[in-house]
Structures are given as structure tokens and as C-alpha cells.
Design a protein around this motif. Structure first.
Motif, PDB file in Angstrom:
ATOM      1  N   ALA B  21       0.828  -1.250  -0.009  1.00  0.00           N
ATOM      2  CA  ALA B  21       0.044  -0.023  -0.101  1.00  0.00           C
ATOM      3  C   ALA B  21       0.796   1.163  -0.011  1.00  0.00           C
ATOM      4  CB  ALA B  21      -0.969   0.031   1.165  1.00  0.00           C
ATOM      5  N   SER B  23       3.996   1.586  -1.080  1.00  0.00           N
ATOM      6  CA  SER B  23       4.491   1.590  -2.481  1.00  0.00           C
ATOM      7  C   SER B  23       3.772   2.164  -3.437  1.00  0.00           C
ATOM      8  CB  SER B  23       5.298   0.213  -2.906  1.00  0.00           C
ATOM      9  OG  SER B  23       6.026  -0.417  -1.644  1.00  0.00           O
ATOM     10  N   SER B  24       2.614   1.705  -3.411  1.00  0.00           N
ATOM     11  CA  SER B  24       1.425   2.134  -4.104  1.00  0.00           C
ATOM     12  C   SER B  24       1.326   3.621  -4.359  1.00  0.00           C
ATOM     13  CB  SER B  24       0.055   1.170  -4.422  1.00  0.00           C
ATOM     14  OG  SER B  24      -0.818   1.857  -5.043  1.00  0.00           O
ATOM     15  N   LYS B  27       4.328   5.365  -5.493  1.00  0.00           N
ATOM     16  CA  LYS B  27       4.397   5.400  -7.115  1.00  0.00           C
ATOM     17  C   LYS B  27       3.368   6.576  -7.569  1.00  0.00           C
ATOM     18  CE  LYS B  27       4.260   2.485 -11.158  1.00  0.00           C
ATOM     19  NZ  LYS B  27       3.939   1.147 -11.527  1.00  0.00           N
ATOM     20  N   LYS B  28       2.311   6.492  -7.297  1.00  0.00           N
ATOM     21  CA  LYS B  28       1.195   7.556  -7.618  1.00  0.00           C
ATOM     22  C   LYS B  28       1.911   9.020  -7.417  1.00  0.00           C
ATOM     23  CE  LYS B  28      -2.935   4.780  -7.003  1.00  0.00           C
ATOM     24  NZ  LYS B  28      -2.681   3.481  -6.313  1.00  0.00           N
ATOM     25  N   SER B  37       8.741   7.448 -16.351  1.00  0.00           N
ATOM     26  CA  SER B  37       7.992   6.193 -16.094  1.00  0.00           C
ATOM     27  C   SER B  37       8.976   4.994 -15.722  1.00  0.00           C
ATOM     28  CB  SER B  37       7.235   5.676 -16.927  1.00  0.00           C
ATOM     29  OG  SER B  37       7.879   5.207 -18.131  1.00  0.00           O
ATOM     30  N   LYS B  41       9.127   3.136 -11.987  1.00  0.00           N
ATOM     31  CA  LYS B  41       9.301   1.840 -11.860  1.00  0.00           C
ATOM     32  C   LYS B  41      10.348   1.285 -10.734  1.00  0.00           C
ATOM     33  CE  LYS B  41       9.262  -2.529 -14.169  1.00  0.00           C
ATOM     34  NZ  LYS B  41       9.226  -3.325 -15.340  1.00  0.00           N
ATOM     35  N   ALA B  44       9.672   2.130  -7.361  1.00  0.00           N
ATOM     36  CA  ALA B  44       8.409   1.338  -6.814  1.00  0.00           C
ATOM     37  C   ALA B  44       8.645   0.059  -6.670  1.00  0.00           C
ATOM     38  CB  ALA B  44       7.443   1.393  -7.895  1.00  0.00           C
ATOM     39  N   VAL B  45       9.555  -0.493  -7.209  1.00  0.00           N
ATOM     40  CA  VAL B  45       9.988  -1.839  -7.210  1.00  0.00           C
ATOM     41  C   VAL B  45      11.028  -2.073  -6.045  1.00  0.00           C
ATOM     42  CG1 VAL B  45      11.521  -3.809  -8.318  1.00  0.00           C
ATOM     43  CG2 VAL B  45       9.825  -2.887  -9.703  1.00  0.00           C
ATOM     44  N   TYR B  48       9.026  -1.643  -2.903  1.00  0.00           N
ATOM     45  CA  TYR B  48       7.847  -2.677  -2.642  1.00  0.00           C
ATOM     46  C   TYR B  48       8.571  -3.923  -2.108  1.00  0.00           C
ATOM     47  CZ  TYR B  48       4.483  -6.449  -3.910  1.00  0.00           C
ATOM     48  OH  TYR B  48       3.550  -7.275  -3.913  1.00  0.00           O
TER      49      TYR B  48
END
Lengths: 114, 146
Positions: B21, B23-24, B27-28, B37, B41, B44-45, B48
Motif C-alpha cells: 500500500a 509503495s503504491s 508510485k502515484k 516512468s 518503476k 516502486a520496485v 515494494y
């Protein structure tokens, strides 16, 4: 290839997301291991997996994967649909095995990521 | 963007339903800031993988995120068993994950190497029996495009 064309080839059902022709799938990766999926650098690809839980959706979200096909008849839960909807990820349910599904799609021109 | 943006998240050990949650959310935020992008990524990776590690191995943890005009700095701190040998844990294939973690698609011993691959700077410190602290720093705007 569109998601609708993909689903017809392997007898899959589009459970949620984008089924129109704007989402074009050219490449795919097949794995039940999310750790593996997270190492793939290709984006906008199809993920073929038999692992059906919310972390599959999260992994796709982090990896910019736009479409997931759940093989071996794995069921998509309402929680997975909600999460996928937040990120615009299309989900499909497919009764076939991972090997069979991957083989059909490869034969139809979907490319591997490596 | 001149001001520093700061965010904090709490992570519960074993809570696989909500894992990712934070990480999401990060990312947003980066997408809204129009960060490339590919850069988004990578962040985010890396985040996460680290967030899932707290859920998989620790009792609880916190994530602090600072974003300024050119980079993102993430600190993850958990209360948990810690990592007795960080060099060993960094080796691909080494894992102490439980069967439940493996059922969720993780625990293959690829998380820490993948965090390193997706970070510009990764620093891990750990006190066995107490917890682990992870620092991730990534540049947000790459200049090598030209």
C-alpha cells in the motif's frame, strides 16, 4: 494483439478492465514467482500466472504490467478486482495450464521478454 | 519543485493483504510529479521489495519518504529478528522466508539483490534481535538522455 483476441485464443474470460482495442499486447512473461516478475524490465506486457492473490496485483502495479491472465482456472477475488481497478489493470481467467496457454499465445505471435 | 515533500507509512508484519500500500502511494505521487516512468518503476520496485520484507520478516515497521527537487530518499525501519549476515542475505538465492511468504510468491532470495539493482544508493544496517534499517536514495531526473 488486443485483449479480446488474446482471450478468444485461449478461452479466457475478461473479468475486469480494458477489453477495447487500445490496449495492445505484444509481449508476455509466465511465472508463479512474483520475485521473478519484479526483476523483469519490460513494461506494458501480459503476465501469465497461476498465483492468484492481492500481491500478484501489487506486483503487476509496481512493474507497470497492464494485463494479467490467471491460468489453471484460478479464481479472481473481489479484493483483487478492486486493487486492479485502482491501477487500470485488466484481469483474465483462463482454464488451461500455464504451458498450454503460453504455447498458444507464443504460436499466435506474442513475444517473450527474453 | 523546490519544497521537500514528506510522507510516513506504518507497516504491520504478516499483513499480506495490505503489503504494497505504501509503495503504491509513493508510485502515484511520483507519477503526479511527472517523473519518467522508468525512474518511477525502479523506485516502486525497490520500495515494494523492502516493504514486503517488513511484512514477511518483521513484527512492524515504518517508512519515511522525502522527495525534493531532484531525488527521493526512503528510510524503512523495522522491529524484528534483524539480519545476522547482510552480505549473505544479499546473495541471490539466499532466503529465510516462511512457507506462507513463499505461497505469496516471494521468498526466493531475490529481493535484496533486486532492491540493489533498482536503487542508486542502498544501505542496510541491522541489529540481530532488534531490527533492520534500509536506506534507498534514487535520483528522480536523469540527465543522460541527451
Amino acid at each position: 494483439m488486443t485483449v479480446t483476441e488474446l482471450s478468444q485464443l485461449v478461452g479466457a474470460k475478461i473479468v475486469c478492465g480494458n477489453s477495447d482495442s487500445r490496449l495492445q499486447i505484444e509481449k508476455a512473461f509466465a511465472s508463479d514467482l512474483m520475485s521473478d516478475v519484479l526483476t523483469v524490465e519490460t513494461e506494458k506486457m501480459l503476465l501469465i500466472t497461476g498465483l492468484a492473490n492481492t500481491q500478484t496485483i501489487r506486483t503487476a502495479e509496481m512493474s507497470d504490467i497492464s494485463c494479467i491472465m490467471f491460468v489453471r482456472g484460478r479464481n479472481i477475488t473481489p479484493e483483487m478486482i478492486t486493487l486492479a481497478g485502482e491501477s487500470g489493470i485488466t484481469l483474465l481467467e483462463c482454464p488451461g495450464s500455464m504451458f498450454k496457454t503460453s504455447g498458444i499465445l507464443y504460436g499466435a505471435g506474442i513475444k517473450p521478454v527474453f | 519543485m523546490d519544497q521537500v515533500m514528506h510522507f510516513e507509512y506504518a507497516v504491520e508484519g504478516g499483513d499480506f493483504f495490505n503489503a504494497g500500500a505504501a509503495s503504491s502511494n509513493v508510485k502515484k505521487i511520483l507519477k503526479k510529479l511527472n517523473v519518467d516512468s522508468h525512474v518511477v518503476k525502479r523506485v516502486a520496485v525497490a520500495l515494494y521489495e523492502a516493504e514486503v520484507n517488513i511484512v514477511a520478516h518483521a513484527y512492524r515497521g515504518k517508512i519515511w519518504v522525502d522527495i525534493d527537487g531532484r531525488r527521493i530518499k526512503i528510510i524503512l525501519s523495522d522491529e524484528g529478528p534483524g539480519i545476522p549476515d547482510i552480505d549473505l542475505a544479499m546473495k541471490a538465492g539466499y532466503s529465510t522466508a516462511s512457507p506462507r511468504v513463499r505461497e505469496m510468491g516471494f521468498g526466493a532470495g531475490m529481493g535484496l539483490p533486486n532492491m540493489k539493482k533498482n536503487s542508486d544508493h542502498l544501505h542496510i544496517t541491522s541489529a540481530p534481535g532488534k531490527g533492520t534499517q534500509v536506506e534507498i536514495i534514487n535520483e528522480l531526473y536523469e540527465s543522460h538522455a541527451f
